[in-house]
Design a protein around this motif. Structure first.
Motif, short mmCIF file in Angstrom:
data_model
loop_
_atom_site.label_atom_id
_atom_site.label_comp_id
_atom_site.label_asym_id
_atom_site.label_seq_id
_atom_site.Cartn_x
_atom_site.Cartn_y
_atom_site.Cartn_z
N HIS A 272 -5.84 -1.35 -2.67
CA HIS A 272 -5.41 -1.74 -1.33
C HIS A 272 -5.19 -0.51 -0.45
N SER A 273 -4.63 0.55 -1.04
CA SER A 273 -4.36 1.77 -0.28
C SER A 273 -5.65 2.42 0.19
N TYR B 262 -16.15 -2.51 9.17
CA TYR B 262 -15.66 -3.45 8.16
C TYR B 262 -16.73 -3.84 7.14
N THR C 278 -12.57 -9.15 3.14
CA THR C 278 -12.07 -7.86 3.63
C THR C 278 -11.24 -8.03 4.89
N TYR D 139 -7.26 -6.97 5.00
CA TYR D 139 -6.90 -5.65 5.51
C TYR D 139 -6.88 -5.50 7.03
N HIS E 183 -5.37 -6.46 10.18
CA HIS E 183 -4.27 -7.11 10.87
C HIS E 183 -3.81 -6.20 12.01
N VAL F 136 0.84 -1.20 0.00
CA VAL F 136 0.00 0.00 0.00
C VAL F 136 0.88 1.25 0.00
N THR G 96 -7.04 0.30 3.02
CA THR G 96 -6.22 0.46 4.23
C THR G 96 -6.52 1.78 4.92
N ARG G 97 -6.67 2.87 4.12
CA ARG G 97 -7.01 4.17 4.72
C ARG G 97 -8.38 4.10 5.41
N VAL H 61 -9.69 1.42 6.83
CA VAL H 61 -9.48 0.67 8.08
C VAL H 61 -8.81 1.57 9.12
N GLU H 62 -7.80 2.32 8.68
CA GLU H 62 -7.07 3.21 9.59
C GLU H 62 -7.97 4.31 10.14
#
Length: 308
Positions: free
Chosen positions: A255-256, A268, A283, A287, A289, A109, A259-260, A262-263
């Protein structure tokens, strides 16, 4: 029972399967048959567990990953069941074992700073092709979905993008001759047909364009004819070099985006729907972890609930 070889059964199975699956799916099945299954089992009339287990280990040793080998076995099992159903071979149950030493590779990512850098650059350097990259980074669209996006799929009133089609180049085998073909398909799965809201910046970018463009034209070319993923991928790589950003695969933009999300502590289920995943498990596996700090906070909350 009239026994037949796997090659003969596969030929009949292909003719039957072609009527029910998308052209791209059928092409993928044929490639797996020609490259993996028929060279190993073409003249076989039975498929014992021992034979399949040896095949699996051989493919893994040749460098294929476990997922790829499992995909090959899915096709092989479909051919076998078709043969059993038609009385051409006996059914064999397999209990295949896979080595546990394979290390799961993390997804690639963009860093937050690189993510912002690309978005800022495109806002200041607008082109239709750059717009596609901006859309991928802010909606998670796949490259085939971006190439297949038309202006009519962008709804200014509701501020949404609807994913209705995908473009891909598939490998075909006709009369033992391999060639490629560009196809426009419906989305990958029924979940991939989805509606995604645009952020304010993207909406501001496309709003004036919608007043002047032809609704039937493709967004990336602003023409009646689309660009294909391979061509667009090459353009993306050149742009990353120009911006001095480590070159991720185009799918890394998707993916990026995820990930953003999730961050940012998005739930979800919503992320899964935005990405068009078939189920939330995909998902979560890709993503979610948790790092050590998140684990510590979780345990801290648990003890707090106990009054400790």
């Amino acid at each position: 029972m009239t026994t037949m070889t796997i090659r003969e059964i596969a030929s009949a199975w292909k003719s039957d399967k072609q009527r029910y699956v998308k052209q791209s799916t059928y092409a993928a099945y044929v490639l797996i048959l020609e490259n993996h299954i028929l060279p190993s089992f073409g003249e076989s009339e039975t498929l014992s567990e021992k034979l399949i287990q040896e095949f699996v280990l051989q493919k893994l040793n040749s460098g294929l990953c476990i997922k790829t080998v499992k995909d090959i076995l899915i096709v092989l099992k479909m051919v076998m069941k078709f043969g059993v159903k038609n009385g051409w071979m006996n059914y064999c149950e397999w209990d295949i074992k896979y080595p546990t030493t394979e290390v799961r590779k993390g997804i690639e990512v963009l860093t937050v700073s690189h993510h912002k850098k690309i978005l800022d650059y495109i806002r200041l350097n607008f082109t239709f092709r750059n717009l596609g990259i901006y859309i991928s980074l802010t909606t998670g669209l796949r490259i085939g979905e971006i190439c297949g996006l038309r202006w009519s799929d962008i709804d200014i009133e509701n501020g949404t993008i609807t994913v209705k089609r995908t473009i891909e180049r598939i490998y075909m085998i006709d009369d033992d001759v391999k060639h490629t073909k560009l196809v426009i398909n419906t989305p990958k799965t029924k979940n991939s047909y989805r509606e995604i809201p645009m952020n304010k910046e993207l909406l501001a970018m496309v709003k004036p364009l919608k007043k002047v463009v032809n609704a039937n034209f493709y967004v990336l070319t602003n023409e009646e004819k689309p660009t294909e993923p391979r061509t667009y991928r090459n353009y993306y790589y050149r742009l990353m070099q120009r911006l001095d950003i480590p070159c991720l695969k185009y799918h890394g933009l998707r993916h990026s985006f995820a990930t953003r999300c999730v961050e940012s502590n998005c739930d979800y289920k919503t992320i899964s729907v935005l990405l068009g995943h078939a189920n939330i498990t995909t998902t979560l596996n890709l993503y979610v972890h948790p790092n050590m700090e998140q684990k510590k906070r979780c345990i801290g909350k648990m003890f707090k609930s106990l009054g400790k």
